[in-house]
Design a protein around this motif. Structure first.
Motif: not given
Length: 189
Positions: A48, A82-83, A86-87, A90, A150, A152, A178, A181-183
């Motif tokens: 990550w 969620q992705w 997260y993306s 990040s 974030v 990770p 959180l 692996q989330s933001a």
């Protein structure tokens, strides 16, 4: 150009950062994940971090980078959302104006149509400094009109805010949790 791969390839033996100088910019179709890979497990913290560092490094070289995250695989809407956050979170930890970010839910996603979350994220303003590891162990970056957090790691973290912020889905929050692996991308009123 295309073919950057993820941060592991960018900084790895392939050294795909060497593709930047002869081009005006590059596209990575693997920002944080490969599009058809299963949604879980998410990349480990080192992988990550390499993805986030790839954005910062390409910008420091004056190169345009389009960081593209795809979730072209089976999963629930909640997992793909969620992705998405997260993306986005990040990317926002490292971006300073030269890089662009794209998220594709499936092969039919119209990138020109945008997404309401990205429109909302545009209102967080400009970075007030670099990202940092906060006291809760989350990566955080403050903006003139918002914040990004974030996580990770493989642990759950709860954050309490001194003042309410608006989440991407339009909810006022003073506390949030959180998952691994989330933001959370938050903006002021």
């Amino acid at each position: 150009g295309n073919g950057m791969g993820g941060g592991d390839r960018y900084f790895g033996p392939d050294g795909t950062q060497l593709l930047l100088p002869p081009t005006d910019g590059m596209l990575t179709e693997g920002f944080l994940r490969v599009g058809r890979a299963p949604l879980l497990p998410a990349p480990d913290p080192l992988t990550w971090h390499q993805g986030v560092d790839m954005v910062a490094d390409s910008e420091s070289r004056g190169a345009e980078l389009i960081a593209n995250t795809k979730v072209w695989t089976d999963g629930t809407a909640a997992q793909k959302d969620q992705w998405h956050e997260y993306s986005m979170g990040s990317f926002l930890l490292a971006a300073n104006g030269h890089a662009r970010w794209v998220f594709l839910y499936d092969m039919a996603t119209d990138v020109m149509a945008g997404h309401p979350w990205w429109d909302a994220a545009q209102t967080i303003g400009t970075p007030r400094g670099a990202s940092f590891l906060n006291a809760k162990g989350l990566y955080q970056r403050n903006f003139t009109n918002g914040r990004v957090y974030v996580n990770p790691e493989n642990r759950t973290v709860t954050v309490t805010l001194a003042t309410p912020y608006l989440s991407l889905d339009g909810q006022w929050v003073t506390q949030f949790t959180l998952a691994p692996q989330s933001a959370k991308v938050l903006r002021r009123a």
